[in-house]
Design a protein around this motif. Structure first.
Motif, PDB file in Angstrom:
ATOM      1  N   GLY A  92      39.848  42.743  51.205  1.00  6.68           N
ATOM      2  CA  GLY A  92      38.514  43.329  51.134  1.00  6.68           C
ATOM      3  C   GLY A  92      37.907  43.660  52.482  1.00  6.68           C
ATOM      4  O   GLY A  92      36.795  44.179  52.560  1.00  6.68           O
ATOM      5  N   TYR A  93      38.618  43.363  53.553  1.00  2.19           N
ATOM      6  CA  TYR A  93      38.144  43.676  54.903  1.00  2.19           C
ATOM      7  C   TYR A  93      39.139  44.601  55.580  1.00  2.19           C
ATOM      8  O   TYR A  93      40.322  44.620  55.245  1.00  2.19           O
ATOM      9  CB  TYR A  93      37.944  42.393  55.726  1.00  2.19           C
ATOM     10  N   SER A  94      38.657  45.363  56.544  1.00  5.30           N
ATOM     11  CA  SER A  94      39.502  46.302  57.268  1.00  5.30           C
ATOM     12  C   SER A  94      40.098  45.610  58.496  1.00  5.30           C
ATOM     13  O   SER A  94      39.361  44.997  59.282  1.00  5.30           O
ATOM     14  CB  SER A  94      38.656  47.509  57.689  1.00  5.30           C
ATOM     15  N   TRP A  95      41.405  45.724  58.641  1.00  2.05           N
ATOM     16  CA  TRP A  95      42.118  45.082  59.741  1.00  2.05           C
ATOM     17  C   TRP A  95      42.956  46.124  60.475  1.00  2.05           C
ATOM     18  O   TRP A  95      43.412  47.096  59.881  1.00  2.05           O
ATOM     19  CB  TRP A  95      43.028  43.979  59.217  1.00  2.05           C
ATOM     20  N   GLN A  96      43.166  45.916  61.748  1.00  3.01           N
ATOM     21  CA  GLN A  96      44.079  46.733  62.532  1.00  3.01           C
ATOM     22  C   GLN A  96      44.969  45.800  63.331  1.00  3.01           C
ATOM     23  O   GLN A  96      44.619  44.635  63.539  1.00  3.01           O
ATOM     24  CB  GLN A  96      43.310  47.688  63.450  1.00  3.01           C
ATOM     25  N   ALA A  97      46.111  46.284  63.750  1.00  5.53           N
ATOM     26  CA  ALA A  97      47.055  45.443  64.484  1.00  5.53           C
ATOM     27  C   ALA A  97      46.739  45.439  65.972  1.00  5.53           C
ATOM     28  O   ALA A  97      46.545  46.493  66.579  1.00  5.53           O
ATOM     29  CB  ALA A  97      48.479  45.922  64.259  1.00  5.53           C
ATOM     30  N   ALA A  98      46.701  44.248  66.532  1.00  6.51           N
ATOM     31  CA  ALA A  98      46.604  44.093  67.986  1.00  6.51           C
ATOM     32  C   ALA A  98      47.985  44.400  68.576  1.00  6.51           C
ATOM     33  O   ALA A  98      48.975  44.466  67.841  1.00  6.51           O
ATOM     34  CB  ALA A  98      46.176  42.670  68.326  1.00  6.51           C
ATOM     35  N   PRO A  99      48.093  44.575  69.873  1.00 10.54           N
ATOM     36  CA  PRO A  99      49.408  44.833  70.474  1.00 10.54           C
ATOM     37  C   PRO A  99      50.478  43.798  70.104  1.00 10.54           C
ATOM     38  O   PRO A  99      51.641  44.146  69.942  1.00 10.54           O
ATOM     39  CB  PRO A  99      49.124  44.839  71.975  1.00 10.54           C
TER      40      PRO A  99
END
Length: 160
Positions: A92-99
């Motif tokens: 339910g939350y937006s996530w992005q990948a860190a390096p």
């Protein structure tokens, strides 16, 4: 001990963060207020985690995390990730990948991409020292302070 200890501790100035942890099989996230910078060179951050917490074993196994700075207006996010009864908190939350590959909360003000350096027991918690691999500002806003959360974590009852 002073009966005012719970109130006096709220004068300690620290922010509110969502810490995402990852190992080979699982990811999870939790709310933390005890986070601080401990070194410039190398850049190190420390946070406190309860070893009984679901995220603890994932962190110990995977050795990586992101520390996501919450904005003052994000109390519902802090409450969500602070709720121990939710097993799949990241849905339910937006996530992005860190390096490094660990998840970063897209709605956060900023993040730190970290790898665990070492840890040490500290009362009913463990202090985890992390080396910062990367960091970035994601959104504008004013950081949330622990005092903004009132008694959201039920800590008033923990000071006997």
């Amino acid at each position: 001990m002073s009966k005012d200890l719970a109130n006096v501790c709220k004068y300690l100035t620290h922010g509110v963060y969502v810490i995402a942890v990852k190992n080979k099989e699982r990811e999870h996230a939790f709310t933390a207020a005890w986070v601080m910078q401990v070194s410039f060179d190398p850049p190190l951050l420390a946070f406190s985690i309860n070893p009984q917490h679901y995220s603890y074993q994932i962190l110990k196994d995977g050795g990586q995390c992101s520390i996501n700075v919450l904005a003052k207006a994000q109390l519902p996010i802090a409450a969500h990730f602070g709720d121990s009864n939710i097993r799949n908190k990241m849905t339910g939350y937006s996530w992005q990948a860190a390096p490094s590959g660990v998840s970063v909360l897209t709605e956060a003000l900023a993040y730190f991409d970290c790898v665990v350096s070492h840890s040490t027991p500290a009362g009913d918690h463990e202090i985890v020292i992390c080396r910062v691999l990367d960091a970035g500002i994601l959104n504008a806003g004013v950081p949330m302070h622990y005092s903004d959360t009132d008694n959201m974590d039920g800590s008033d009852e923990l000071y006997a």
